[in-house]
Write a protein that holds these residues in place. Structure first.
Motif, PDB file in Angstrom:
ATOM      1  N   ASP A  42       0.823  -1.210   0.000  1.00 44.45           N
ATOM      2  CA  ASP A  42       0.000   0.000   0.000  1.00 44.45           C
ATOM      3  C   ASP A  42       0.858   1.261   0.000  1.00 44.45           C
ATOM      4  OD1 ASP A  42      -2.346  -1.471   0.028  1.00 44.45           O
ATOM      5  OD2 ASP A  42      -2.513  -1.454   2.211  1.00 44.45           O
ATOM      6  N   LEU A  43       1.884   1.279   0.833  1.00 42.77           N
ATOM      7  CA  LEU A  43       2.727   2.475   0.932  1.00 42.77           C
ATOM      8  C   LEU A  43       3.512   2.727  -0.356  1.00 42.77           C
ATOM      9  CD1 LEU A  43       4.102   2.026   4.577  1.00 42.77           C
ATOM     10  CD2 LEU A  43       2.346   3.633   3.811  1.00 42.77           C
ATOM     11  N   ASP A  87      12.233   2.108  -4.624  1.00 46.46           N
ATOM     12  CA  ASP A  87      13.129   1.967  -3.468  1.00 46.46           C
ATOM     13  C   ASP A  87      12.409   1.312  -2.287  1.00 46.46           C
ATOM     14  OD1 ASP A  87      15.115   3.110  -4.939  1.00 46.46           O
ATOM     15  OD2 ASP A  87      15.174   5.004  -3.837  1.00 46.46           O
ATOM     16  N   LEU A  88      11.162   1.670  -2.073  1.00 44.36           N
ATOM     17  CA  LEU A  88      10.425   1.045  -0.978  1.00 44.36           C
ATOM     18  C   LEU A  88      10.142  -0.421  -1.315  1.00 44.36           C
ATOM     19  CD1 LEU A  88       9.084   1.243   1.753  1.00 44.36           C
ATOM     20  CD2 LEU A  88       6.964   1.930   0.619  1.00 44.36           C
ATOM     21  N   ALA A  89       9.864  -0.720  -2.577  1.00 40.49           N
ATOM     22  CA  ALA A  89       9.670  -2.117  -2.964  1.00 40.49           C
ATOM     23  C   ALA A  89      10.929  -2.931  -2.687  1.00 40.49           C
ATOM     24  CB  ALA A  89       9.289  -2.201  -4.442  1.00 40.49           C
ATOM     25  N   ARG A  90      12.080  -2.367  -3.026  1.00 43.79           N
ATOM     26  CA  ARG A  90      13.345  -3.053  -2.768  1.00 43.79           C
ATOM     27  C   ARG A  90      13.537  -3.285  -1.269  1.00 43.79           C
ATOM     28  NH1 ARG A  90      16.172  -6.461  -4.880  1.00 43.79           N
ATOM     29  NH2 ARG A  90      15.520  -7.404  -2.933  1.00 43.79           N
ATOM     30  N   THR A 124      18.521  -0.383  -2.176  1.00 42.81           N
ATOM     31  CA  THR A 124      18.354  -0.592  -0.747  1.00 42.81           C
ATOM     32  C   THR A 124      18.746   0.684  -0.022  1.00 42.81           C
ATOM     33  OG1 THR A 124      18.800  -2.957  -0.980  1.00 42.81           O
ATOM     34  CG2 THR A 124      19.023  -2.011   1.219  1.00 42.81           C
ATOM     35  N   ASP A 125      17.764   1.457   0.384  1.00 40.49           N
ATOM     36  CA  ASP A 125      17.964   2.747   1.035  1.00 40.49           C
ATOM     37  C   ASP A 125      18.157   2.518   2.538  1.00 40.49           C
ATOM     38  OD1 ASP A 125      17.603   5.189   2.346  1.00 40.49           O
ATOM     39  OD2 ASP A 125      16.172   5.926   0.866  1.00 40.49           O
ATOM     40  N   PRO A 126      19.344   2.819   3.086  1.00 46.47           N
ATOM     41  CA  PRO A 126      19.581   2.568   4.519  1.00 46.47           C
ATOM     42  C   PRO A 126      18.575   3.271   5.421  1.00 46.47           C
ATOM     43  CG  PRO A 126      21.644   3.037   3.388  1.00 46.47           C
ATOM     44  CD  PRO A 126      20.555   3.324   2.407  1.00 46.47           C
TER      45      PRO A 126
END
Length: 589
Positions: free
Chosen positions: A217-218, A289-292, A240-242
């Protein structure tokens, strides 16, 4: 003689299965196929309009029919009590807040899910009763079958029964992970000497499945529509965002090797912080990025559960089921991240598979010496659903010269030629697959060699997001030549890494991270499909076809020849093959 009717009765993906007295699965299919309604939310699994035909086709006269469903007696009684107290009335549901809770879904939505679940329990089986009643009136009071009882079995136990007894293993450990169960959203079971025993059941509202749904959803998609698969497809395009990883890791901790989920306040704070960071131009393509990061977090969570399963029930063989078993990206890596050596994920690991699980549990209750299906039929074939009549094509041939009956060898050669020339072919053979993935009996096929094949298929037929990959079907004996650490994958249940040297030969089925969600095809499992791939390989030198489900976006996989013909005339398909008939856009030479 007894036959067992298994019903999957969650508020989504209802299904039915008919199991014979020796455990043979006579029929299994999700309701969405017959209804042509994607995921068939809140629809009964056994509509009376279809049960009469199924019973006539698969059940001998005079049979005692045992109706079995998922979700146990105690939980079902709890739902009845809730309903009696008015907890599911619209004002009562509306009174619940719309804020996220520890389940990672809004409180109100969770209560609606439970209300819908109760409604499904109440309706399940009514269609069968109606079909038998109508039959009795038409046959002088002698229905084909009589109902010998109704039984309910725990949701996760039904998952485990289907996955373990349908696996190739004599002993194994099963990890069940989904959105919700009677007490929690995960459980561990063991198969030994043909018996299934519960090792541990998670308790509490925290859920790996719903957490992945929250990420869905996000990221800009909709878990209610079952769009979690878009996260898997989009993840390789992200980084992959730390910072995002640190925020997501606040949703859980690991204590003594077990997951502990965050409280409601933390869940709400994390969601708010992620939304504040979300790019304004997410749109239909989602937030990569959020999916990753969401896929990475899912893998971390599953690693904890897999390690716990290994610790409590060590075995060489791992079975994964529940909705999270559809995460093929994780499935392809789990053996390298655990002590297990072999993996089985069934063709229908989500709630539809519980129809078979419940039926098998009922049989095992009646026959204490029964220890699962015969070894010769394991692992369970996925080809358990409806067949398609060629009668519409026979009628068409009277006025449509492009509709021809060429025999199976003839349509195989013709289809292979069209594919090798860059055409798109709808391929319908035998019985429909049980589960969400087309495995060569209800497929749209293409040549994997042209780099533009994926874009062409999307533009002409599938109309879906560009980031979503298409799967390769490969002759099993060729698998080691094309994939690193090759493992047999009959149900498209895992992604593996393509060998670097071959990727340029089949760019249409190589995903952005160098993987492919492959289907291993053998002549033993699917002779017609194996023959087609072999014929294509003779022309092209490539023992692989691009395979996607025979549907358009938003619709279930087709159910009838009329469905196939409609798609032929309204999309860019170059040909459809239905059994030994072929219909082509080009007139025969």
């Amino acid at each position: 003689m007894r036959t067992y009717l298994g019903l999957a009765t969650t508020f989504h993906d209802p299904a039915l299965a008919l199991v014979g007295p020796d455990g043979t699965v006579l029929f299994a299919e999700a309701a969405e196929r017959y209804l042509q309604y994607k995921r068939a939310p809140n629809c009964e699994p056994d509509p009376g309009t279809r049960m009469a035909g199924l019973l006539k086709r698969h059940v001998p006269e005079g049979t005692e029919l045992v109706v079995a469903s998922s979700w146990g007696e105690q939980f079902s009684d709890f739902l009845k009590g809730q309903a009696a107290s008015g907890a599911f009335d619209l004002p009562a549901l509306a009174a619940h807040p719309s804020t996220l809770n520890r389940s990672f879904v809004p409180e109100r939505a969770e209560r609606v899910f439970i209300a819908d679940l109760h409604a499904m329990q109440a309706r399940a089986g009514n269609g069968t009763v109606l079909a038998l009643d109508n039959e009795s009136r038409g046959l002088g009071g002698k229905p084909r079958a009589t109902i010998a009882g109704r039984r309910r079995y725990a949701h996760h136990r039904a998952h485990a029964a289907y996955a373990l007894w349908g696996s190739p293993f004599e002993e194994a450990t099963a990890l069940i992970v989904d959105g919700m169960g009677e007490t929690g959203a995960a459980a561990i079971y063991r198969l030994k000497d043909g018996r299934i025993e519960e090792v541990r059941r998670q308790r509490g509202r925290g859920s790996v499945g719903f957490l992945y749904g929250l990420v869905t959803d996000l990221a800009g998609f909709d878990q209610i529509k079952g769009e979690e698969w878009k996260i898997m497809g989009l993840a390789p395009y992200g980084r992959t965002d730390p910072a995002l990883m640190a925020i997501l890791r606040r949703l859980y901790t690991v204590e003594d090797g077990r997951l502990k989920f965050a409280d409601e306040g933390t869940v709400q704070a994390v969601a708010a912080e992620i939304l504040a960071r979300r790019p304004k131009d997410v749109g239909e393509q989602g937030w990569a990025d959020l999916a990753r990061c969401g896929q990475d977090i899912f893998s971390e969570l599953m690693d904890v559960l897999v390690a716990e399963a290994w610790r409590l029930a060590p075995s060489e063989n791992l079975v994964i089921a529940g909705g999270c078993g559809l995460n093929s990206s994780y499935n392809g890596r789990v053996l390298g991240r655990s002590g297990f050596k072999r993996l089985h994920v069934p063709s229908a690991p989500a709630d539809d598979g519980n129809a078979i699980g419940a039926a098998w549990l009922a049989l095992a209750e009646d026959e204490p010496d029964w220890k699962g299906p015969a070894r010769a039929v394991r692992p369970l074939t996925p080809y358990l659903g409806s067949t398609v009549s060629t009668e519409p094509l026979e009628r068409m041939a009277e006025w449509e010269p492009r509709a021809r009956r060429l025999g199976h060898e003839g349509v195989t050669r013709e289809a292979a030629k069209i594919l090798a020339e860059g055409g798109l072919v709808g391929w319908v053979q035998g019985r429909a697959e049980f589960g969400p993935r087309a495995l060569g009996n209800r497929s749209i096929l293409a040549d994997p060699r042209p780099a533009h094949a994926k874009e062409s298929l999307n533009a002409k037929v599938k109309y879906r997001e560009a980031f979503r990959p298409f799967a390769p079907s490969i002759l099993a004996e060729a698998g080691p030549d094309w994939f690193e650490d090759y493992a047999d994958s009959p149900y498209m249940e895992r992604t593996l890494v393509w060998r670097e040297a071959v990727r340029e030969r089949v760019p249409a089925v190589v995903h952005a991270d160098g993987t492919g969600r492959l289907q291993s095809v053998t002549a033993e499992r699917n002779p017609a499909y194996a023959a087609l791939i072999a014929a294509f390989a003779e022309i092209s030198g490539v023992p692989i076809l691009l395979n996607t489900s025979f549907n358009v976006m938003g619709k279930p996989i087709l159910h009838t020849a009329e469905d196939a013909i409609l798609m032929f005339y309204t999309t860019g398909l170059d040909a459809i093959v239905v059994e030994d008939w072929i219909l082509t856009k080009k007139a025969p030479a």
